[in-house]
Scaffold this active site. Sequence first.
Site, mmCIF file in Angstrom:
data_model
loop_
_atom_site.group_PDB
_atom_site.id
_atom_site.type_symbol
_atom_site.label_atom_id
_atom_site.label_comp_id
_atom_site.label_asym_id
_atom_site.label_seq_id
_atom_site.Cartn_x
_atom_site.Cartn_y
_atom_site.Cartn_z
ATOM 1 N N GLU A 181 7.835 15.300 17.137
ATOM 2 C CA GLU A 181 8.452 15.320 15.810
ATOM 3 C C GLU A 181 7.690 16.278 14.897
ATOM 4 O O GLU A 181 6.499 16.093 14.637
ATOM 5 C CB GLU A 181 8.457 13.919 15.197
ATOM 6 N N CYS A 211 13.181 11.228 8.813
ATOM 7 C CA CYS A 211 12.980 10.692 10.159
ATOM 8 C C CYS A 211 14.275 10.657 10.960
ATOM 9 O O CYS A 211 14.262 10.769 12.195
ATOM 10 C CB CYS A 211 12.387 9.293 10.085
ATOM 11 N N LYS A 258 0.869 -1.184 0.000
ATOM 12 C CA LYS A 258 0.000 0.000 0.000
ATOM 13 C C LYS A 258 0.898 1.224 0.000
ATOM 14 O O LYS A 258 1.476 1.587 1.016
ATOM 15 C CB LYS A 258 -0.894 -0.011 1.240
ATOM 16 N N GLU A 315 8.929 1.459 11.846
ATOM 17 C CA GLU A 315 9.856 2.585 11.947
ATOM 18 C C GLU A 315 9.009 3.841 12.043
ATOM 19 O O GLU A 315 8.259 4.168 11.114
ATOM 20 C CB GLU A 315 10.780 2.669 10.736
#
Length: 487
Positions: free
Chosen positions: A384, A286, A178, A253
């Site tokens: 974040e 990231c 996906k 992750e």
Amino acid sequence: MRTRIEGVEVDTRHWIAGRRVDSAARFQSISPIDEAVIADMAAGSAIEIEQAIEAASSAFKRWKRTAREERARLLHRIADIIESRIEALAQVETRDNGSLLRSHRRRVMPRVAMNFRFFADWLLQLDHPDFDVRGHRNHVSWDPSGVAAIITPWNAPLMLGTWRIAPALAAGCTVVYKPPEWAPLTASLLADIAAEAGLPDGVFNVVQGIGREAGAALARHPGIRRLSFTGSVATARQIAAVAGANLVPLSFELGGKSPFVVFADCDLELAVNTAIGQYDNAGQVCLAGTRLLVEESIRDQFLEAFLAKATAIRQGDPRDEATDIGPQISRPHFERVDGFVQRAIASGLKPVLGGAPNRDLGGLYYRPTLFLDPPAGSEILRDEVFGPVLCLQGFRSEEEAIALANDTEYGLAAVIMTGDHERAKRFTSQVSAGLVWNNCFFVRDLRQAFGGNGKSGIGREGGTWSFDFYCDVKNSVYAPVGWRKDG
């Protein structure tokens, strides 16, 4: 059903069981470069997910028995075709997700091909020496687990996708992928490449769609045997809740809030240049060290040099070779980044760099931003942002630096800049991170274990760790007695 992106024809339908499949529902792919609609994509639902998993389950019966050498050959063939189409893939992905064209050409797309080559070669050398226990021979093997569901984000869609797809296919799993709804186009091109390479029908399937529909249906399906997800903590929690009902092993992750630690004994020019690199991809990385921790004795010197470099960053159209950083991925994400910055300003913080959209460029372009000394526990330090926003704090001792570095719920990466090798080893042993760079950044090899601690994720991938995840590792024990002499 097909569209042209930068002169490249892209099919906007799913790829299931070796054929193109349409959906009644559609969603738009919008380029962050100018917010233009560039494709009208088939939007998958539980119906298409069911079809894809059925196709993958059927294909698995044959694929798992395919010889290692043949699986490796097909993966190398995929890599060959990718290398022959680097320019087309780079053009499409830049238009789709706004990352630099020069990076896609020189670094990202070559890495996509390398993902397939590396895991093809690693498969052929995958082995564990037999060992004896009281005369009984033990043999370790890796059995393909079944259908692997792979869901990856938009900041490097093809590279991050194939980083999981390649080892899953090498391991003998079949895949339902996906791709991200904000940058789905190169996944469709990958389906064409896999078919041209001769990958059997149903071994690799692509279902496009919105995460809360197609992604959710994939995560909760009882037919999957592994699930790899890269994205936000909030989405990971939802995936874990539904996949956990089926006891599906997960690899997550989930981003980071990494420290970038600068000691007074460092090579200052190297430290500053490396720190500027944390704005790469408009901060949508990231691994970025977004918390700059600088020893007080060189803080002013570091800041002066950093600001001089940062103000020279060239922001603009990512298709221009002279551009250093491009736009944010989408209007919602742009507003999210700006929300973090404006709340920080409203709390009393004053940015010494940036702090607002780039009004000269308009659209989704956000100026590189730096805040000084946010208070402990503040949102801008804790959460974040995933945009071009850094914070700088000072420290006076190694112990204080460790405390600041570990003052986060994340633990993906860390960067340490020091001239003292023993200090680097000490600091590395104490910092909570899955990956630590000493006097460097973004040096990554597929043999390495990759993953994060805390809210940065679950599990490790890379090298044999990837095969450990996508396979059921089996130990077989053979007794020294009881065998026919001719057996």
